[in-house]
Design an enzyme around this catalytic site. Structure first.
Site, PDB file in Angstrom:
ATOM      1  N   ARG A 115      10.763 -27.869 -61.172  1.00  0.00           N
ATOM      2  CA  ARG A 115      11.828 -27.082 -61.777  1.00  0.00           C
ATOM      3  C   ARG A 115      12.025 -27.360 -63.272  1.00  0.00           C
ATOM      4  O   ARG A 115      11.462 -28.270 -63.842  1.00  0.00           O
ATOM      5  CB  ARG A 115      13.148 -27.338 -61.041  1.00  0.00           C
ATOM      6  CG  ARG A 115      13.603 -28.788 -60.957  1.00  0.00           C
ATOM      7  CD  ARG A 115      14.887 -28.872 -60.143  1.00  0.00           C
ATOM      8  NE  ARG A 115      15.354 -30.242 -59.928  1.00  0.00           N
ATOM      9  CZ  ARG A 115      15.039 -30.985 -58.880  1.00  0.00           C
ATOM     10  NH1 ARG A 115      14.224 -30.522 -57.958  1.00  0.00           N
ATOM     11  NH2 ARG A 115      15.532 -32.222 -58.758  1.00  0.00           N
ATOM     12  N   ASP A 116      12.873 -26.493 -63.854  1.00  0.00           N
ATOM     13  CA  ASP A 116      13.416 -26.640 -65.209  1.00  0.00           C
ATOM     14  C   ASP A 116      12.373 -26.447 -66.311  1.00  0.00           C
ATOM     15  O   ASP A 116      12.117 -27.354 -67.122  1.00  0.00           O
ATOM     16  CB  ASP A 116      14.093 -27.996 -65.378  1.00  0.00           C
ATOM     17  CG  ASP A 116      15.102 -28.306 -64.288  1.00  0.00           C
ATOM     18  OD1 ASP A 116      15.591 -27.358 -63.650  1.00  0.00           O
ATOM     19  OD2 ASP A 116      15.387 -29.496 -64.057  1.00  0.00           O
ATOM     20  N   TRP A 174      33.245 -38.415 -53.946  1.00  0.00           N
ATOM     21  CA  TRP A 174      34.626 -37.967 -54.060  1.00  0.00           C
ATOM     22  C   TRP A 174      34.726 -36.573 -53.447  1.00  0.00           C
ATOM     23  O   TRP A 174      34.121 -35.630 -53.920  1.00  0.00           O
ATOM     24  CB  TRP A 174      35.055 -37.941 -55.528  1.00  0.00           C
ATOM     25  CG  TRP A 174      34.934 -39.287 -56.152  1.00  0.00           C
ATOM     26  CD1 TRP A 174      33.856 -39.799 -56.810  1.00  0.00           C
ATOM     27  CD2 TRP A 174      35.913 -40.323 -56.141  1.00  0.00           C
ATOM     28  NE1 TRP A 174      34.105 -41.072 -57.217  1.00  0.00           N
ATOM     29  CE2 TRP A 174      35.359 -41.428 -56.827  1.00  0.00           C
ATOM     30  CE3 TRP A 174      37.205 -40.418 -55.633  1.00  0.00           C
ATOM     31  CZ2 TRP A 174      36.052 -42.619 -57.013  1.00  0.00           C
ATOM     32  CZ3 TRP A 174      37.890 -41.601 -55.819  1.00  0.00           C
ATOM     33  CH2 TRP A 174      37.318 -42.684 -56.501  1.00  0.00           C
ATOM     34  N   GLN A 198      24.074 -23.048 -66.372  1.00  0.00           N
ATOM     35  CA  GLN A 198      24.190 -23.017 -64.920  1.00  0.00           C
ATOM     36  C   GLN A 198      25.647 -22.789 -64.542  1.00  0.00           C
ATOM     37  O   GLN A 198      26.535 -23.482 -65.037  1.00  0.00           O
ATOM     38  CB  GLN A 198      23.691 -24.322 -64.335  1.00  0.00           C
ATOM     39  CG  GLN A 198      22.189 -24.516 -64.457  1.00  0.00           C
ATOM     40  CD  GLN A 198      21.425 -23.647 -63.477  1.00  0.00           C
ATOM     41  OE1 GLN A 198      21.251 -23.990 -62.328  1.00  0.00           O
ATOM     42  NE2 GLN A 198      20.969 -22.499 -63.942  1.00  0.00           N
ATOM     43  N   PHE A 244      18.067 -21.403 -61.073  1.00  0.00           N
ATOM     44  CA  PHE A 244      18.210 -22.750 -61.626  1.00  0.00           C
ATOM     45  C   PHE A 244      17.816 -22.773 -63.102  1.00  0.00           C
ATOM     46  O   PHE A 244      17.531 -21.748 -63.712  1.00  0.00           O
ATOM     47  CB  PHE A 244      17.364 -23.738 -60.827  1.00  0.00           C
ATOM     48  CG  PHE A 244      18.018 -24.230 -59.549  1.00  0.00           C
ATOM     49  CD1 PHE A 244      19.087 -23.567 -58.980  1.00  0.00           C
ATOM     50  CD2 PHE A 244      17.538 -25.352 -58.910  1.00  0.00           C
ATOM     51  CE1 PHE A 244      19.681 -24.009 -57.800  1.00  0.00           C
ATOM     52  CE2 PHE A 244      18.111 -25.815 -57.734  1.00  0.00           C
ATOM     53  CZ  PHE A 244      19.185 -25.152 -57.174  1.00  0.00           C
ATOM     54  N   TRP A 251      29.630 -27.271 -57.388  1.00  0.00           N
ATOM     55  CA  TRP A 251      28.284 -26.711 -57.440  1.00  0.00           C
ATOM     56  C   TRP A 251      28.019 -25.868 -56.199  1.00  0.00           C
ATOM     57  O   TRP A 251      28.390 -26.222 -55.087  1.00  0.00           O
ATOM     58  CB  TRP A 251      27.258 -27.835 -57.539  1.00  0.00           C
ATOM     59  CG  TRP A 251      25.849 -27.342 -57.646  1.00  0.00           C
ATOM     60  CD1 TRP A 251      25.170 -27.068 -58.787  1.00  0.00           C
ATOM     61  CD2 TRP A 251      24.954 -27.034 -56.567  1.00  0.00           C
ATOM     62  NE1 TRP A 251      23.903 -26.612 -58.501  1.00  0.00           N
ATOM     63  CE2 TRP A 251      23.746 -26.584 -57.139  1.00  0.00           C
ATOM     64  CE3 TRP A 251      25.058 -27.086 -55.178  1.00  0.00           C
ATOM     65  CZ2 TRP A 251      22.647 -26.198 -56.381  1.00  0.00           C
ATOM     66  CZ3 TRP A 251      23.977 -26.700 -54.406  1.00  0.00           C
ATOM     67  CH2 TRP A 251      22.782 -26.268 -55.009  1.00  0.00           C
ATOM     68  N   ASP A 287      23.969 -27.554 -66.298  1.00  0.00           N
ATOM     69  CA  ASP A 287      22.975 -27.634 -67.371  1.00  0.00           C
ATOM     70  C   ASP A 287      23.066 -26.503 -68.395  1.00  0.00           C
ATOM     71  O   ASP A 287      23.171 -25.328 -68.018  1.00  0.00           O
ATOM     72  CB  ASP A 287      21.566 -27.589 -66.785  1.00  0.00           C
ATOM     73  CG  ASP A 287      21.326 -28.634 -65.728  1.00  0.00           C
ATOM     74  OD1 ASP A 287      22.173 -29.525 -65.556  1.00  0.00           O
ATOM     75  OD2 ASP A 287      20.283 -28.558 -65.054  1.00  0.00           O
TER      76      ASP A 287
END
Length: 498
Positions: free
Chosen positions: A167-168, A302, A60, A106, A68, A44
């Site tokens: 969050r965020d 994946w 991020q 975050f 991640w 982000d």
């Protein structure tokens, strides 16, 4: 002691970057003009702001690997939105509220107060009873070196909100007070919660700004809220809405009650790879938007998290876009004008008659390029135009972009784009036989962004193509009709990392 702990965390990460970035930056899939981290993983965009004459990108960041993990805030600045200078990492995990291998610092936003730059971010930690997300403050005199507020966290999750769905924060100033909207969840449905403060440190809960009753998913990530003309816009990346990666709502906002009433909704981007965008106002008064050129859904399936993971990096940003409101209260987003400064080697054709045979379009090296044209519907009889990008006929590789006039639909099929990517993105395409359809394409080493009708429709897709995939063609699809293209322009795009 808090400052020393964070600086130790940052110093360790910076050492890793300096030792590993030179090799990572040789990767064959690295973008040429889209913003990326020096190495490792980015997602982000955070804290986007115009401060003291420079554009600031925070993001991020896991510097240690192309997947991640524990989150830092990377930091870069630019004077032109194109060429970026990396600065020291702004935030690193260091405190009991933001230090966990699967947590960290975050997403969040930035605001200017008393000529200082403040970052408001979500700290994520786990002390054995599940993840806890809280809102926290850091500040800087110079916009480079940040100190975490000693009395963090400044906002705790409400009692009826799951602690791992809070969050965020996106913050703004109005009439001497500061407001903050934060993503949350109640009863399995998404909410945006509104808070108010006089000093950025002490916050008062105001109201549920907006909520889903199930129709808009179970969590709104990276909410943004801003005025435009005489309306307000709420945008977010909803979880649990299938193909929707970024949506917006337009309506009216009441500061007294803290409630938002929307009347118009729309998609900011119909492609698979545009997520968690954040907007800000620059020194020229433009509302600019930057999004993560990726999204989460494909990754868990994946084991290697995509081709770039093997090169020690993953993630880039979409090109900066200007947000505008149309007369019908829908939004359009168009490439920021600064990107055009990268154009080189122009090629122009007044008119192209397209039939079922492939016609080549010229634009730079066919990898990093910009093409624009108009589809003359008055002089078009075919049912469908196909635009083929990143073509290697010898290996049968191509990205197929279909303008389906018969069914009023635009599609991008990347299933034969790179021997890895899958999926077909789709959007409605309004057809009027008396007008032109305006098309603008930006291609980079591993992405394609297509803007239709001045950004009313946008598709962003990652395609991990190599240098042999450089053909650009147009043709009709199994049709005896023709398509007429007007004012066809092609350009190469210079790298901004040289």
């Amino acid at each position: 002691m808090s400052f020393e702990l964070m600086q130790a965390s940052i110093k360790k990460a910076e050492k890793y970057i300096s030792e590993n970035a030179p090799q990572v930056q040789k990767g064959k899939y690295r973008q040429r003009y889209h913003f990326m981290g020096q190495c490792g993983w980015i997602n982000d965009p955070n804290g986007l702001i115009y401060f003291k004459g420079q554009y600031h990108f925070f993001y991020q960041f896991n510097p240690y690997s192309g997947f991640w993990s524990q989150m830092y805030w990377g930091h870069a600045v630019s004077s032109d939105l194109v060429h970026w200078t990396y600065l020291p990492i702004a935030l690193g995990p260091s405190e009991e509220y933001d230090n966990h291998p699967e947590g960290g610092c975050f997403s969040g936003s930035a605001v200017i107060k008393d000529d200082k730059l403040y970052l408001i971010y979500t700290g994520t930690a786990n002390h054995g009873n599940g993840f806890v997300q809280t809102q926290n403050v850091a500040f800087s005199e110079d916009g480079i070196h940040f100190t975490k507020y000693e009395n963090n966290p400044v906002i705790l999750p409400p009692a009826d909100v799951p602690t791992d769905y809070f969050r965020d924060p996106k913050v703004w100033e109005h009439d001497g007070s500061y407001y903050l909207v934060c993503g949350a969840q109640r009863g399995g449905c998404a909410q945006a919660l509104l808070y108010k403060s006089k000093d950025l440190y002490h916050w008062q809960y105001v109201n549920v700004l907006l909520e889903s009753r199930g129709e808009w998913g179970y969590m709104w990530e990276c909410p943004d809220f801003f005025p435009m003309k005489d309306k307000w816009v709420f945008m977010c990346s909803p979880m649990g809405c299938k193909e929707r990666t970024t949506v917006y709502f337009v309506g009216d906002f009441d500061y007294h009650t803290g409630k938002f009433f929307y009347t118009v909704t729309g998609e900011l981007d119909w492609g698979f790879d545009f997520y968690a965008p954040q907007t800000f106002v620059d020194g020229n008064g433009r509302r600019l938007m930057v999004g993560w050129a990726n999204e989460w859904d494909w990754m868990p399936f994946w084991k290697d998290w995509g081709p770039t993971y093997q090169e020690g990096w993953c993630g880039s940003f979409g090109i900066p876009r200007e947000v505008k409101m149309n007369d019908d209260l829908t939004l359009s987003t168009t490439p920021a004008q600064e990107i055009m400064s990268l154009r080189t080697n122009p090629a122009h054709v007044d008119r192209v008659r397209v039939d079922h045979a492939e016609t080549r379009l010229l634009a730079g090296d066919g990898i990093a390029f910009n093409v624009n044209f108009k589809i003359d519907m008055q002089n078009t009889t075919a049912r469908q135009l196909q635009l083929l990008l990143r073509v290697d006929n010898a290996r049968g590789l191509e990205v197929v972009c279909s303008f389906d006039f018969a069914h009023s639909e635009f599609r991008i099929d990347r299933s034969k784009g790179d021997n890895w990517s899958k999926g077909i993105s789709r959007s409605p395409l309004k057809i009027d036989k008396n007008t032109m359809i305006d098309v603008e394409i930006f291609s980079d080493q591993s992405s394609v962004e297509i803007f239709i009708n001045k950004g009313r429709i946008v598709h962003s897709m990652n395609i991990f193509a190599d240098d042999h995939q450089s053909g650009i063609f147009v043709k009709t699809a199994n049709d005896d009709g023709i398509v007429t293209l007007r004012d066809v322009n092609g350009y190469g795009l210079k790298s901004c990392f040289e």
